[in-house]
Enzyme design. Structure first.
Site, PDB file in Angstrom:
ATOM      1  N   CYS A   1       1.489  -0.899   0.344  1.00  0.00           N
ATOM      2  CA  CYS A   1      -0.120  -0.021  -0.396  1.00  0.00           C
ATOM      3  C   CYS A   1       1.012   1.319   0.036  1.00  0.00           C
ATOM      4  O   CYS A   1       2.016   1.158  -0.021  1.00  0.00           O
ATOM      5  CB  CYS A   1      -1.096  -0.173   1.127  1.00  0.00           C
ATOM      6  SG  CYS A   1      -0.230   0.466   2.742  1.00  0.00           S
TER       7      CYS A   1
ATOM      8  N   HIS B   1      13.672 -14.521  12.654  1.00  0.00           N
ATOM      9  CA  HIS B   1      13.994 -14.180  13.894  1.00  0.00           C
ATOM     10  C   HIS B   1      11.517 -14.904  14.208  1.00  0.00           C
ATOM     11  O   HIS B   1      11.053 -14.993  15.104  1.00  0.00           O
ATOM     12  CB  HIS B   1      13.913 -13.291  15.147  1.00  0.00           C
ATOM     13  CG  HIS B   1      14.952 -13.156  15.123  1.00  0.00           C
ATOM     14  ND1 HIS B   1      15.580 -12.057  16.190  1.00  0.00           N
ATOM     15  CD2 HIS B   1      16.236 -13.578  14.716  1.00  0.00           C
ATOM     16  CE1 HIS B   1      16.393 -12.495  16.326  1.00  0.00           C
ATOM     17  NE2 HIS B   1      17.435 -13.364  15.773  1.00  0.00           N
TER      18      HIS B   1
HETATM   19  C1  RB5 Z   1      -4.098   5.183   0.468  1.00  0.00           C
HETATM   20  O1  RB5 Z   1      -4.425   6.430   0.862  1.00  0.00           O
HETATM   21  C2  RB5 Z   1      -3.269   5.024   1.854  1.00  0.00           C
HETATM   22  O2  RB5 Z   1      -3.446   5.463   3.128  1.00  0.00           O
HETATM   23  C3  RB5 Z   1      -2.303   3.684   1.918  1.00  0.00           C
HETATM   24  O3  RB5 Z   1      -2.426   3.059   0.734  1.00  0.00           O
HETATM   25  C4  RB5 Z   1      -1.406   3.711   2.698  1.00  0.00           C
HETATM   26  O4  RB5 Z   1      -0.844   4.136   3.319  1.00  0.00           O
HETATM   27  C5  RB5 Z   1      -2.574   2.675   4.368  1.00  0.00           C
HETATM   28  O5  RB5 Z   1      -1.516   2.525   5.238  1.00  0.00           O
END
Ligand code: RB5
Length: 173
Positions: free
Chosen positions: A65, A98
């Protein structure tokens, strides 16, 4: 080996590149999306990869993400998942040695691509050390009533006093 991958809109570009590298290396890839920059909710992708690994449909998982943090939190909600967000090689090594990390969380916004390739190699090639680390990992998955009672007693005492690792599991001096 089968690897499940998943990402939100802020991580799908890296996820797609990672999936291609994995296929080129001969891994089978289960790609749960997303496949575009249309905003989506990262928890759903963390859960999908986590459940695929926990159920044995995949051997390992990789989630991406924007920061690596939210999707790692989601994956870690699935019982049996040990997901580590990592941004540099030493954490990636330790996560395997670990913690027997079974889902790697990566950041598309904070980590450069060359580093991602290194982290991927480390995740795929580093063994788990077992021994005392296995004894400690077991406790991560015993978070039921008995563990809660043990923890509440420690809070009453004001200190954790019952967590010494058994001596026979420690490295010989
Ligand atoms: C998306 O904008 C962002 O919040 C997501 O990809 C991530 O970083 C969340 O933890």
């Amino acid at each position: 080996m089968k690897i499940a991958v998943g990402a939100d809109h802020a991580g799908f570009t890296y996820k797609d590149r990672i999936a291609q590298i994995l296929r080129d290396k001969g891994y089978q890839v289960l790609d749960f999306g997303t496949h575009s920059a249309t905003p989506v909710d990262y928890p759903q992708y963390g859960y999908a990869v986590g459940e695929a690994v926990a159920s044995g449909q995949a051997d390992r998982g990789i989630v991406v993400c924007g920061s690596s943090l939210g999707i790692a939190m989601a994956a870690n909600k699935v019982p049996g998942i040990r997901c580590a967000p990592v941004m540099e090689p030493y954490s990636a090594q330790l996560a395997r040695h670990h913690n027997d990390c079974n889902v790697l969380a990566l950041s598309e916004r904070l980590t450069g691509w060359e580093m991602i390739e290194q982290l991927l190699d480390i995740f795929l090639s580093t063994p788990f050390d077992g021994g005392r680390h296995a004894h400690r990992l077991e406790q991560l998955f015993e978070f039921g009533d008995a563990q809660r009672e043990r923890t509440l007693k420690a809070i009453e005492r004001g200190e954790v006093t019952d967590a010494q690792t058994p001596k026979d599991l420690l490295p010989k001096p």
